[in-house]
Design a protein around this motif. Structure first.
Motif, PDB file in Angstrom:
ATOM      1  N   HIS A 161      -1.089 -47.985  24.638  1.00 16.52           N
ATOM      2  CA  HIS A 161      -1.498 -46.784  25.084  1.00 16.52           C
ATOM      3  C   HIS A 161      -0.652 -45.742  25.133  1.00 16.52           C
ATOM      4  CE1 HIS A 161      -3.965 -43.979  26.952  1.00 16.52           C
ATOM      5  NE2 HIS A 161      -2.845 -43.500  28.404  1.00 16.52           N
ATOM      6  N   ALA A 162       0.588 -46.453  25.299  1.00 18.39           N
ATOM      7  CA  ALA A 162       1.943 -45.162  25.578  1.00 18.39           C
ATOM      8  C   ALA A 162       2.067 -44.707  23.965  1.00 18.39           C
ATOM      9  CB  ALA A 162       3.182 -45.743  26.185  1.00 18.39           C
ATOM     10  N   VAL A 163       2.219 -45.935  23.336  1.00 18.01           N
ATOM     11  CA  VAL A 163       2.957 -45.353  22.016  1.00 18.01           C
ATOM     12  C   VAL A 163       1.352 -44.730  21.509  1.00 18.01           C
ATOM     13  CG1 VAL A 163       2.781 -46.386  19.850  1.00 18.01           C
ATOM     14  CG2 VAL A 163       3.841 -47.638  21.321  1.00 18.01           C
ATOM     15  N   VAL A 164       0.313 -44.518  21.693  1.00 21.68           N
ATOM     16  CA  VAL A 164      -0.735 -43.436  20.344  1.00 21.68           C
ATOM     17  C   VAL A 164      -0.847 -42.784  21.405  1.00 21.68           C
ATOM     18  CG1 VAL A 164      -3.388 -44.004  20.292  1.00 21.68           C
ATOM     19  CG2 VAL A 164      -1.796 -45.446  19.929  1.00 21.68           C
ATOM     20  N   SER A 165      -0.606 -42.117  22.418  1.00 20.35           N
ATOM     21  CA  SER A 165      -0.380 -41.439  23.395  1.00 20.35           C
ATOM     22  C   SER A 165       0.658 -40.458  23.441  1.00 20.35           C
ATOM     23  CB  SER A 165      -0.931 -41.271  24.745  1.00 20.35           C
ATOM     24  OG  SER A 165      -0.286 -42.025  25.618  1.00 20.35           O
ATOM     25  N   ILE A 166       2.098 -41.324  23.991  1.00 18.41           N
ATOM     26  CA  ILE A 166       2.718 -40.507  23.692  1.00 18.41           C
ATOM     27  C   ILE A 166       3.359 -39.645  22.389  1.00 18.41           C
ATOM     28  CG2 ILE A 166       5.472 -40.250  24.429  1.00 18.41           C
ATOM     29  CD1 ILE A 166       4.365 -42.288  27.149  1.00 18.41           C
ATOM     30  N   ASP A 167       3.666 -41.110  21.415  1.00 14.88           N
ATOM     31  CA  ASP A 167       4.720 -41.221  19.987  1.00 14.88           C
ATOM     32  C   ASP A 167       4.017 -40.142  19.064  1.00 14.88           C
ATOM     33  OD1 ASP A 167       6.585 -41.951  21.024  1.00 14.88           O
ATOM     34  OD2 ASP A 167       6.449 -44.034  20.250  1.00 14.88           O
ATOM     35  N   PHE A 168       2.408 -40.677  19.028  1.00 11.90           N
ATOM     36  CA  PHE A 168       0.894 -39.940  18.320  1.00 11.90           C
ATOM     37  C   PHE A 168       0.515 -38.798  18.490  1.00 11.90           C
ATOM     38  CE2 PHE A 168       2.123 -44.367  16.261  1.00 11.90           C
ATOM     39  CZ  PHE A 168       2.948 -44.077  15.167  1.00 11.90           C
ATOM     40  N   ALA A 209       3.262 -38.273  35.036  1.00 11.80           N
ATOM     41  CA  ALA A 209       4.687 -38.247  33.750  1.00 11.80           C
ATOM     42  C   ALA A 209       3.272 -37.686  33.126  1.00 11.80           C
ATOM     43  CB  ALA A 209       4.366 -40.269  34.034  1.00 11.80           C
ATOM     44  N   GLY A 210       2.200 -37.295  33.278  1.00 15.26           N
ATOM     45  CA  GLY A 210       1.520 -36.017  32.068  1.00 15.26           C
ATOM     46  C   GLY A 210       0.671 -36.497  31.618  1.00 15.26           C
ATOM     47  N   VAL A 211       1.022 -38.193  31.054  1.00 16.23           N
ATOM     48  CA  VAL A 211      -0.397 -38.790  30.758  1.00 16.23           C
ATOM     49  C   VAL A 211      -2.212 -39.192  31.212  1.00 16.23           C
ATOM     50  CG1 VAL A 211      -0.362 -41.014  29.101  1.00 16.23           C
ATOM     51  CG2 VAL A 211       1.653 -39.615  29.318  1.00 16.23           C
ATOM     52  N   VAL A 212      -3.043 -39.750  30.810  1.00 12.81           N
ATOM     53  CA  VAL A 212      -4.594 -39.470  31.119  1.00 12.81           C
ATOM     54  C   VAL A 212      -4.324 -40.928  30.924  1.00 12.81           C
ATOM     55  CG1 VAL A 212      -6.731 -39.340  31.607  1.00 12.81           C
ATOM     56  CG2 VAL A 212      -4.764 -36.773  31.383  1.00 12.81           C
ATOM     57  N   ASP A 213      -4.957 -41.778  31.649  1.00 10.70           N
ATOM     58  CA  ASP A 213      -5.335 -42.737  31.813  1.00 10.70           C
ATOM     59  C   ASP A 213      -6.383 -43.505  31.484  1.00 10.70           C
ATOM     60  OD1 ASP A 213      -4.710 -45.309  30.779  1.00 10.70           O
ATOM     61  OD2 ASP A 213      -3.251 -45.985  32.556  1.00 10.70           O
ATOM     62  N   PHE A 227       9.881 -38.021  26.843  1.00  8.35           N
ATOM     63  CA  PHE A 227       9.216 -39.182  26.243  1.00  8.35           C
ATOM     64  C   PHE A 227       9.458 -40.524  26.847  1.00  8.35           C
ATOM     65  CE2 PHE A 227       7.773 -38.546  21.508  1.00  8.35           C
ATOM     66  CZ  PHE A 227       7.653 -36.856  22.047  1.00  8.35           C
ATOM     67  N   THR A 228      11.020 -41.148  26.981  1.00 13.14           N
ATOM     68  CA  THR A 228      11.467 -41.668  28.600  1.00 13.14           C
ATOM     69  C   THR A 228      10.781 -42.020  29.310  1.00 13.14           C
ATOM     70  OG1 THR A 228      13.629 -41.712  26.855  1.00 13.14           O
ATOM     71  CG2 THR A 228      14.007 -43.209  28.616  1.00 13.14           C
ATOM     72  N   THR A 229      10.637 -40.800  30.265  1.00  9.25           N
ATOM     73  CA  THR A 229      10.269 -40.736  31.501  1.00  9.25           C
ATOM     74  C   THR A 229       8.883 -41.587  31.735  1.00  9.25           C
ATOM     75  OG1 THR A 229      11.625 -39.079  32.013  1.00  9.25           O
ATOM     76  CG2 THR A 229       9.529 -39.282  33.484  1.00  9.25           C
ATOM     77  N   ARG A 230       8.404 -40.883  30.358  1.00 13.13           N
ATOM     78  CA  ARG A 230       6.652 -41.302  30.157  1.00 13.13           C
ATOM     79  C   ARG A 230       7.326 -42.494  30.100  1.00 13.13           C
ATOM     80  NH1 ARG A 230       4.001 -35.793  27.078  1.00 13.13           N
ATOM     81  NH2 ARG A 230       3.861 -34.639  28.534  1.00 13.13           N
ATOM     82  N   TYR A 231       7.122 -43.233  29.242  1.00  7.43           N
ATOM     83  CA  TYR A 231       6.916 -44.548  28.739  1.00  7.43           C
ATOM     84  C   TYR A 231       7.303 -45.278  29.830  1.00  7.43           C
ATOM     85  CZ  TYR A 231       6.344 -45.436  23.683  1.00  7.43           C
ATOM     86  OH  TYR A 231       5.655 -44.801  22.172  1.00  7.43           O
TER      87      TYR A 231
END
Length: 281
Positions: A138-145, A77-81, A249-253
């Motif tokens: 992690h989602a809020v900080v990295s996706i929203d902000f 989904a394009g998020v490094v964790d 955003f929804t898909t990544r969340y």
């Protein structure tokens, strides 16, 4: 133009007729592994040593597989964790605490066996929820902000280490009653009697069975469903996915939160299937 595009697509698409090659290579690998294990450890106690070794291999690989699945869902989904370890740690601590205290609260009214079984599943649920909370952070900080995802994952790890250490010192360090223990091995009727395969795959604990299911479920969802296509589109080219009407955003969340669920399962494995003990870190 259409014929040229079709030919280009055909060249880029893997040949569907080569599936049998994969099957043959997999069969050859299994036979080779079987022969090698028999040569190395089979001489001590025969086939039982080999099957016990392979069964233990799957059992110990369970948390590693859950961590890998967590990373796959985020990365696609394009998020490094890199906060997976923190989620594992939080799930392990919360699972242990809930298993212990729920058992003490329920054993007088339900009996030891029923209370132990219920407390373990409540502990699984609690450990998963604790991991999801960290995933949501992690989602809020990295996706929203749009904070650097490496830094966000590092913060999750440090936060989990501090929180679990504090709660351990406050509530779990001393004067604890006896807990209900870990999940017992659950044999699947009939399948566990299959020669060689039965003792390896069908005489396992519950979380290992869930791991087996997720191997195929995640593969199917990511590569054979519309949701998986949207997830991969968001991870590979979010702007193009957005122009097609996909909510990035929804898909990544959703993927990051589901990855938190998977990491929570890996965390509770340590204190609900491996050992009935939690230590900081």
């Amino acid at each position: 133009m259409r014929m040229e595009a079709t030919n280009t697509l055909a060249r880029r698409t893997p040949l569907r007729g080569t599936w049998w090659v994969t099957v043959l290579l997999s069969a050859f690998g299994l036979v080779a592994a079987w022969v090698l294990l028999n040569l190395v450890i089979g001489g001590k106690c025969g086939e039982k040593c080999v099957t016990d070794t392979l069964a233990q291999m799957f059992r110990l690989a369970t948390p590693i597989a859950f961590a890998a699945f967590c990373g796959v869902m985020c990365e696609r989904a394009g998020v490094v964790d890199i906060g997976i370890e923190g989620k594992l740690l939080m799930g392990a601590m919360v699972g242990y605490a809930v298993n212990l205290f729920a058992f003490q609260a329920l054993k007088d009214s339900m009996g030891i066996a029923a209370a132990g079984n219920l407390s373990r599943w409540l502990a699984v649920l609690a450990g998963v929820l604790a991991s999801v909370v960290l995933a949501a952070l992690h989602a809020v900080v990295s996706i929203d902000f749009k904070v650097n995802q490496i830094i966000s994952g590092t913060v999750v790890n440090i936060l989990a280490l501090g929180v679990t250490g504090y709660f351990y010192r406050q509530f779990l360090a001393e004067n604890l009653p006896a807990g209900p223990g870990t999940f017992p091995i659950m044999n699947i009727p009939l399948l566990d009697k299959i020669p060689f395969i039965g003792p390896i795959l069908f005489q396992q604990k519950p979380l290992t069975y869930i791991m087996f299911i997720l191997v195929f479920a995640i593969q199917y969802v990511l590569f054979f469903t519309p949701w998986g296509l949207r997830t991969r589109a968001v991870g590979e080219h979010p702007r193009a996915a957005d122009t097609l009407g996909i909510n990035v955003f929804t898909t990544r969340y959703i993927n990051v939160l589901f990855a938190g669920v998977i990491a929570g399962l890996g965390g509770v494995w340590f204190t609900l299937e491996a050992v009935d003990v939690f230590n900081p870190g």
